[in-house]
Design an enzyme around this catalytic site. Structure first.
Site, PDB file in Angstrom:
ATOM      1  CG  ASP A 108      10.217  60.771  39.318  1.00 48.93           C
ATOM      2  OD1 ASP A 108      10.301  61.075  40.517  1.00 48.93           O
ATOM      3  OD2 ASP A 108      10.201  61.627  38.421  1.00 48.93           O
ATOM      4  CB  SER A 109      14.024  56.922  41.782  1.00 46.87           C
ATOM      5  OG  SER A 109      14.804  57.225  40.628  1.00 46.87           O
ATOM      6  N   GLY A 111      15.905  60.323  39.845  1.00 44.26           N
ATOM      7  CA  GLY A 111      17.084  60.186  38.990  1.00 44.26           C
ATOM      8  C   GLY A 111      17.088  61.140  37.811  1.00 44.26           C
ATOM      9  CG  ASP A 162      17.287  55.629  36.551  1.00 42.98           C
ATOM     10  OD1 ASP A 162      16.840  56.472  37.346  1.00 42.98           O
ATOM     11  OD2 ASP A 162      16.932  55.574  35.362  1.00 42.98           O
ATOM     12  CD  GLN A 210      18.579  54.845  32.070  1.00 41.49           C
ATOM     13  OE1 GLN A 210      18.907  55.282  30.974  1.00 41.49           O
ATOM     14  NE2 GLN A 210      17.666  55.451  32.820  1.00 41.49           N
ATOM     15  N   GLY A 237      15.751  56.823  30.084  1.00 40.43           N
ATOM     16  CA  GLY A 237      16.843  57.338  29.266  1.00 40.43           C
ATOM     17  C   GLY A 237      16.487  57.619  27.827  1.00 40.43           C
ATOM     18  CG  ASP A 287       5.989  60.012  33.150  1.00 38.96           C
ATOM     19  OD1 ASP A 287       6.432  61.151  33.418  1.00 38.96           O
ATOM     20  OD2 ASP A 287       6.734  59.047  32.887  1.00 38.96           O
ATOM     21  CG  HIS A 356      -8.537  70.407  25.228  1.00 36.01           C
ATOM     22  ND1 HIS A 356      -9.661  69.971  24.561  1.00 36.01           N
ATOM     23  CD2 HIS A 356      -7.490  70.227  24.375  1.00 36.01           C
ATOM     24  CE1 HIS A 356      -9.303  69.549  23.342  1.00 36.01           C
ATOM     25  NE2 HIS A 356      -7.995  69.706  23.216  1.00 36.01           N
TER      26      HIS A 356
END
Length: 392
Positions: A108-109, A111, A162, A210, A237, A287, A356
């Protein structure tokens, strides 16, 4: 693969990501697909375990492959930038080599982490100034620098920088934030296109939709990022405190606009039920820290519902953690043993619980793919969601 010869040496350069949409469920918008990256294939729908600082907490990389069947993991730009720092990662030859992981990676960036530091950040047109949670030092991320950082980390898929809006969020703030994200996206794209990967393979770039929980803003944002025609698209978002019905409504709106021939990534989501309902809306990638974080607190996900393994009712229960044997099948630890480990403060308890839960999430994705392929996803999904949120 292009072979470039120079001084009798051959260097392999891998082309960017390729996505094949294999089938769409007739009774829903669930999709079966395959993503090809320089580090291997990803079968979708897929869940990506979160390896925030270069590790899924308490889990070896070989266990992710052998025991949980992970196909791709996520690293966090903000955390990796602060520690171990870019110089170390670059000297190691990129994050893949640094952590000993030869399968696909996504970063991810940063943000979202900057969003979570609301009391210690300042957002301007140029970027975001924030304080490190480690030593309090001031740092600055611009859209361009976020791309540079991810180039040095070297993930297969990297994200646009973002602003993630909170929930609840006033309409005007969400609108202004969305337009800022779009302006930043243009700068991210320019930087990405004028730079190259550092480690002998091409990286792919995903913009992020967004617009908070406002339908018209989500529509505008989805149309805007689709116009950039990148290899995939993400939905950001959401899962920031809004009711689940709004999560699904906004996801549905966005998926109806994003191109069908590119993967869709719903960021930071969520519970097993969230995943299945979002797959039905057309999402391909997910994720979330939930399976690993909840595992460390003793909450286990199973095909029949959730378990608080710390409860005394499991003290003499010698049945497998998941009665149906749907996850972590090769090591059928009992509920009684796992409860004993938690009660004794043994680290192995958290490790087994984490393995698990991650395996369960990936089993759920595997089953979803099988049901889509067989044309039976919708009835299977409806049956599963009735059980997944039950407290056992």
């Amino acid at each position: 693969i292009y072979l470039l010869k120079k001084r009798q040496k051959v260097k392999l350069i891998f082309v960017a990501m390729k996505f094949d949409l294999l089938k769409t469920d007739k009774a829903s918008n669930a999709r079966l697909g395959e993503i090809q990256t320089a580090h291997g294939k990803i079968q979708t729908p897929i869940f990506m375990p979160v390896g925030t600082a270069g590790t899924v907490k308490g889990v070896h990389q070989h266990e992710l492959v052998e025991d949980t069947k992970a196909q791709i993991i996520l690293g966090n730009t903000y955390h990796l930038y602060l520690r171990p720092k870019l110089d170390t990662i670059e000297k190691a030859g990129g994050l893949h080599k640094f952590i000993g992981w030869d399968k696909p990676l996504l970063t991810d960036s940063g943000g979202y982490q900057v969003y979570s530091l609301a009391e210690n950040r300042k957002i301007t047109e140029e970027g975001v100034k924030f304080q490190s949670h480690i030593d309090g030092s001031y740092q600055f991320f611009s859209p361009e620098y976020a791309i540079d950082i991810q180039r040095k980390i070297g993930a297969d898929i990297i994200m646009a920088f973002d602003e993630c809006t909170p929930y609840p969020c006033e309409y005007d703030y969400a609108k202004n934030s969305m337009h800022l994200t779009h302006r930043w996206l243009k700068r991210c794209c320019n930087r990405f296109d004028e730079t190259k990967g550092l480690y002998g393979f091409e990286q792919s770039f995903f913009p992020i939709v967004q617009g908070s929980v406002y339908k018209d803003l989500r529509e505008q944002s989805a149309e805007k990022i689709a116009s950039f025609e990148r290899e995939g698209n993400a939905i950001g978002g959401l899962s920031v405190g809004e009711p689940h019905d709004l999560l699904y409504e906004m996801t549905d709106v966005v998926c109806s606009i994003l191109p069908k021939d590119k993967p869709r990534y719903l960021m930071g989501v969520g519970t097993p039920t969230n995943l299945l309902e979002s797959i039905a809306l057309g999402v391909d990638m997910f994720d979330c820290v939930m399976p690993s974080r909840n595992a460390r607190n003793g909450m286990l996900f199973t095909s029949e519902g959730t378990i608080n393994i710390k409860n005394g009712k499991w003290k003499n229960d010698f049945s497998p953690i998941d009665e149906n044997g749907t996850s972590y099948v090769d090591k059928p630890y009992t509920k009684a043993y796992l409860r004993h480990l938690f009660a004794s403060g043994e680290l192995l308890g958290k490790q087994i619980a984490t393995l698990h839960n991650i395996r369960f999430y990936l089993w759920l994705m595997q089953k979803a793919r099988e049901e889509i392929k067989n044309g039976t996803f919708a009835p299977w999904k409806n049956k599963m969601v009735k059980k997944l949120d039950i407290r056992l």
